[in-house]
Motif scaffolding. Structure first.
Motif, PDB file in Angstrom:
ATOM      1  N   TYR A 111      38.082  -3.855  57.896  1.00  0.00           N
ATOM      2  CA  TYR A 111      37.228  -3.367  58.980  1.00  0.00           C
ATOM      3  C   TYR A 111      36.770  -1.946  58.718  1.00  0.00           C
ATOM      4  O   TYR A 111      35.702  -1.540  59.184  1.00  0.00           O
TER       5      TYR A 111
ATOM      6  N   SER B 206      34.762  -0.622  52.819  1.00  0.00           N
ATOM      7  CA  SER B 206      33.963  -1.655  52.168  1.00  0.00           C
ATOM      8  C   SER B 206      34.337  -1.848  50.704  1.00  0.00           C
ATOM      9  O   SER B 206      33.860  -2.793  50.071  1.00  0.00           O
TER      10      SER B 206
ATOM     11  N   ASP C 282      34.242   2.858  66.775  1.00  0.00           N
ATOM     12  CA  ASP C 282      33.247   1.937  67.315  1.00  0.00           C
ATOM     13  C   ASP C 282      32.256   2.614  68.255  1.00  0.00           C
ATOM     14  O   ASP C 282      31.218   2.016  68.583  1.00  0.00           O
TER      15      ASP C 282
ATOM     16  N   GLU D 181      21.522   0.755  62.367  1.00  0.00           N
ATOM     17  CA  GLU D 181      22.305  -0.013  61.404  1.00  0.00           C
ATOM     18  C   GLU D 181      23.638  -0.452  61.981  1.00  0.00           C
ATOM     19  O   GLU D 181      24.110  -1.568  61.720  1.00  0.00           O
ATOM     20  N   GLU D 182      24.277   0.432  62.785  1.00  0.00           N
ATOM     21  CA  GLU D 182      25.557   0.090  63.403  1.00  0.00           C
ATOM     22  C   GLU D 182      25.417  -1.079  64.370  1.00  0.00           C
ATOM     23  O   GLU D 182      26.274  -1.967  64.427  1.00  0.00           O
TER      24      GLU D 182
ATOM     25  N   ARG E 281      22.973  -3.401  64.380  1.00  0.00           N
ATOM     26  CA  ARG E 281      22.673  -4.626  63.637  1.00  0.00           C
ATOM     27  C   ARG E 281      23.937  -5.192  62.999  1.00  0.00           C
ATOM     28  O   ARG E 281      24.139  -6.413  62.963  1.00  0.00           O
ATOM     29  N   LYS E 282      24.789  -4.299  62.502  1.00  0.00           N
ATOM     30  CA  LYS E 282      26.039  -4.736  61.883  1.00  0.00           C
ATOM     31  C   LYS E 282      26.900  -5.496  62.886  1.00  0.00           C
ATOM     32  O   LYS E 282      27.447  -6.569  62.567  1.00  0.00           O
ATOM     33  N   TRP E 283      27.024  -4.973  64.101  1.00  0.00           N
ATOM     34  CA  TRP E 283      27.815  -5.666  65.122  1.00  0.00           C
ATOM     35  C   TRP E 283      27.157  -6.998  65.499  1.00  0.00           C
ATOM     36  O   TRP E 283      27.824  -8.035  65.588  1.00  0.00           O
TER      37      TRP E 283
ATOM     38  N   ASP F 109      25.104  -8.902  63.774  1.00  0.00           N
ATOM     39  CA  ASP F 109      25.216  -9.886  62.696  1.00  0.00           C
ATOM     40  C   ASP F 109      26.635 -10.419  62.557  1.00  0.00           C
ATOM     41  O   ASP F 109      26.844 -11.609  62.302  1.00  0.00           O
ATOM     42  N   SER F 110      27.611  -9.536  62.728  1.00  0.00           N
ATOM     43  CA  SER F 110      29.000  -9.962  62.632  1.00  0.00           C
ATOM     44  C   SER F 110      29.356 -10.945  63.751  1.00  0.00           C
ATOM     45  O   SER F 110      30.000 -11.974  63.519  1.00  0.00           O
TER      46      SER F 110
ATOM     47  N   ASP G  41      18.520 -10.444  52.414  1.00  0.00           N
ATOM     48  CA  ASP G  41      18.814  -9.145  51.823  1.00  0.00           C
ATOM     49  C   ASP G  41      18.531  -9.142  50.322  1.00  0.00           C
ATOM     50  O   ASP G  41      18.028  -8.150  49.778  1.00  0.00           O
TER      51      ASP G  41
ATOM     52  N   HIS H  40      15.685  -6.290  59.036  1.00  0.00           N
ATOM     53  CA  HIS H  40      16.486  -5.129  58.632  1.00  0.00           C
ATOM     54  C   HIS H  40      16.107  -3.863  59.389  1.00  0.00           C
ATOM     55  O   HIS H  40      16.743  -2.826  59.211  1.00  0.00           O
TER      56      HIS H  40
END
Length: 389
Positions: A52, A55, A141, A150-151, A153-155, A157-158, A175, A278
């Motif tokens: 988490y 990376s 968080d 970006e943060e 979108r990351k959440w 998408d996850s 991507d 994106h």
């Protein structure tokens, strides 16, 4: 679903540690820097096949070690069995019986990681994601609220990928083509060109249907998820505040092929693709205004907590499985009122799952959950794990 055992070797600051776990609330207590968060990250890794917080997998290996391994056993399709009054289930923990799944994650320096389920390695690591749903709440968080798109979108998408494997595959495809298109844009610029090449047009044709699918899935998830979020926000805040979020996407203004066509001049100048999934975002709102600018710290924390708890409940509504909930350092970050509500909500949402909590004080946890609550507690110190009776 719950995790019945976990064993780590050479993971972060742990040379070796293992624990047998019960459903309900599991608490890891100890001083700062002892390794409490690392245990949560190991559990998250078991569920998702990735850290988490980091990376780069190689950086998770203990100093001077050549590998790390994490092993765990999950129990799914739970059938609740009440604690026996005759003492057959000492400690009062709710007993859950169901199907057992073992998971092993191993990374050796210089090699690709291996993830096995019931001793069978995955042909594709992506196939592991979503089988064992998990939701993490960590101090960092807050970037979801205050940080860049970006943060968010990351959440987003996850959260979707835990429920929709095809969506995750489409993200990876998109991507890959996006990076190829951007590389071609840079090549054109290096050759002083100012026109789209046939290769750019080919990439556009390949990207368009994938982008449309991603946009449709994100839009539908946002609409379906919103009522869950609103419910949790009001339950936590106990106020009648108007909260919402909006999915922001240029693709609402037209199909992706048209957007790419209109953006090509800008793309050639900036040497990157300027429209597409994106670039999407989520606009978090309170009273119809941006939460980031107009929300108090308390409102922002409540908003974040509502998002995470609603995600867990949404997963249950879609799959029938209760995701593991990992709460890192929430007692330090939330005031007493919100903590009391948080633990009450955990109890109200049922005991067929498992919640992991880290804190520096075991007494503080008991204060908020109550001395009669079913809590399994472990003391953590310098990479060592000891069960507290």
């Amino acid at each position: 679903m719950y995790l019945s055992s976990v064993k780590v070797e050479n993971f972060k600051n742990y040379e070796a540690a293992e624990a047998t776990l019960s459903p309900g609330l599991v608490c890891f207590t100890g001083p700062n820097g002892a390794g409490k968060t690392n245990l949560l990250d190991a559990i998250y890794y078991l569920c998702t096949g990735k850290s988490y917080f980091n990376s780069i997998d190689q950086q998770l290996i203990l100093d001077n070690a050549d590998f790390f391994s994490i092993k765990g056993e999950f129990v799914k399709n739970n059938i609740p069995i009440s604690p026996s009054p005759e003492g057959e289930n000492p400690g009062g923990f709710l007993e859950l019986r169901g199907e057992a799944d073992s998971v092993l994650c191993v990374l050796v320096k210089g090699r690709k990681k291996v993830i096995k389920r019931n001793d069978e390695p995955y042909a594709r690591l992506i196939d592991h994601y979503g089988i064992f749903p998990v939701v993490m709440v960590a101090p960092g968080d807050m970037e979801l609220i205050t940080g860049g798109s970006e943060e968010r979108r990351k959440w987003l998408d996850s959260a979707i990928s835990l429920l929709n494997k095809e969506y995750l595959i489409q993200l990876i495809r998109y991507d890959k083509i996006l990076q190829q298109r951007n590389a071609e844009l840079r090549k054109i610029a290096s050759e002083n060109g100012n026109q789209a090449t046939e290769l750019i047009k080919t990439y556009d044709t390949m990207m368009a249907p994938i982008a449309e699918d991603i946009h449709h899935t994100r839009n539908k998830f946002s609409q379906d998820f919103l009522p869950f979020f609103e419910d949790y926000y009001h339950r936590i805040s106990q106020k009648n505040e108007e909260v919402s979020f909006q999915y922001l996407s240029a693709m609402r203004e037209g199909n992706y092929s048209q957007l790419l066509e209109h953006s090509i001049k800008k793309d050639l100048i900036l040497q990157r693709t300027n429209v597409g999934p994106h670039r999407d975002d989520l606009d978090f709102l309170i009273g119809g205004k941006p939460l980031r600018k107009f929300g108090s710290q308390g409102q922002q924390k409540t908003f974040l907590l509502a998002l995470k708890l609603a995600e867990r409940q949404f997963i249950k509504s879609e799959t029938g499985q209760t995701a593991l909930l990992l709460l890192d350092d929430v007692c330090e970050r939330l005031d007493g009122h919100r903590l009391s509500i948080l633990f009450r909500l955990i109890v109200e949402d049922g005991t067929d799952g498992q919640v992991f909590l880290t804190d520096t004080s075991a007494e503080r946890v008991k204060e908020y959950v109550g001395n009669d609550a079913n809590v399994q507690s472990f003391k953590v110190e310098k990479g060592k794990l000891e069960k507290e009776e």
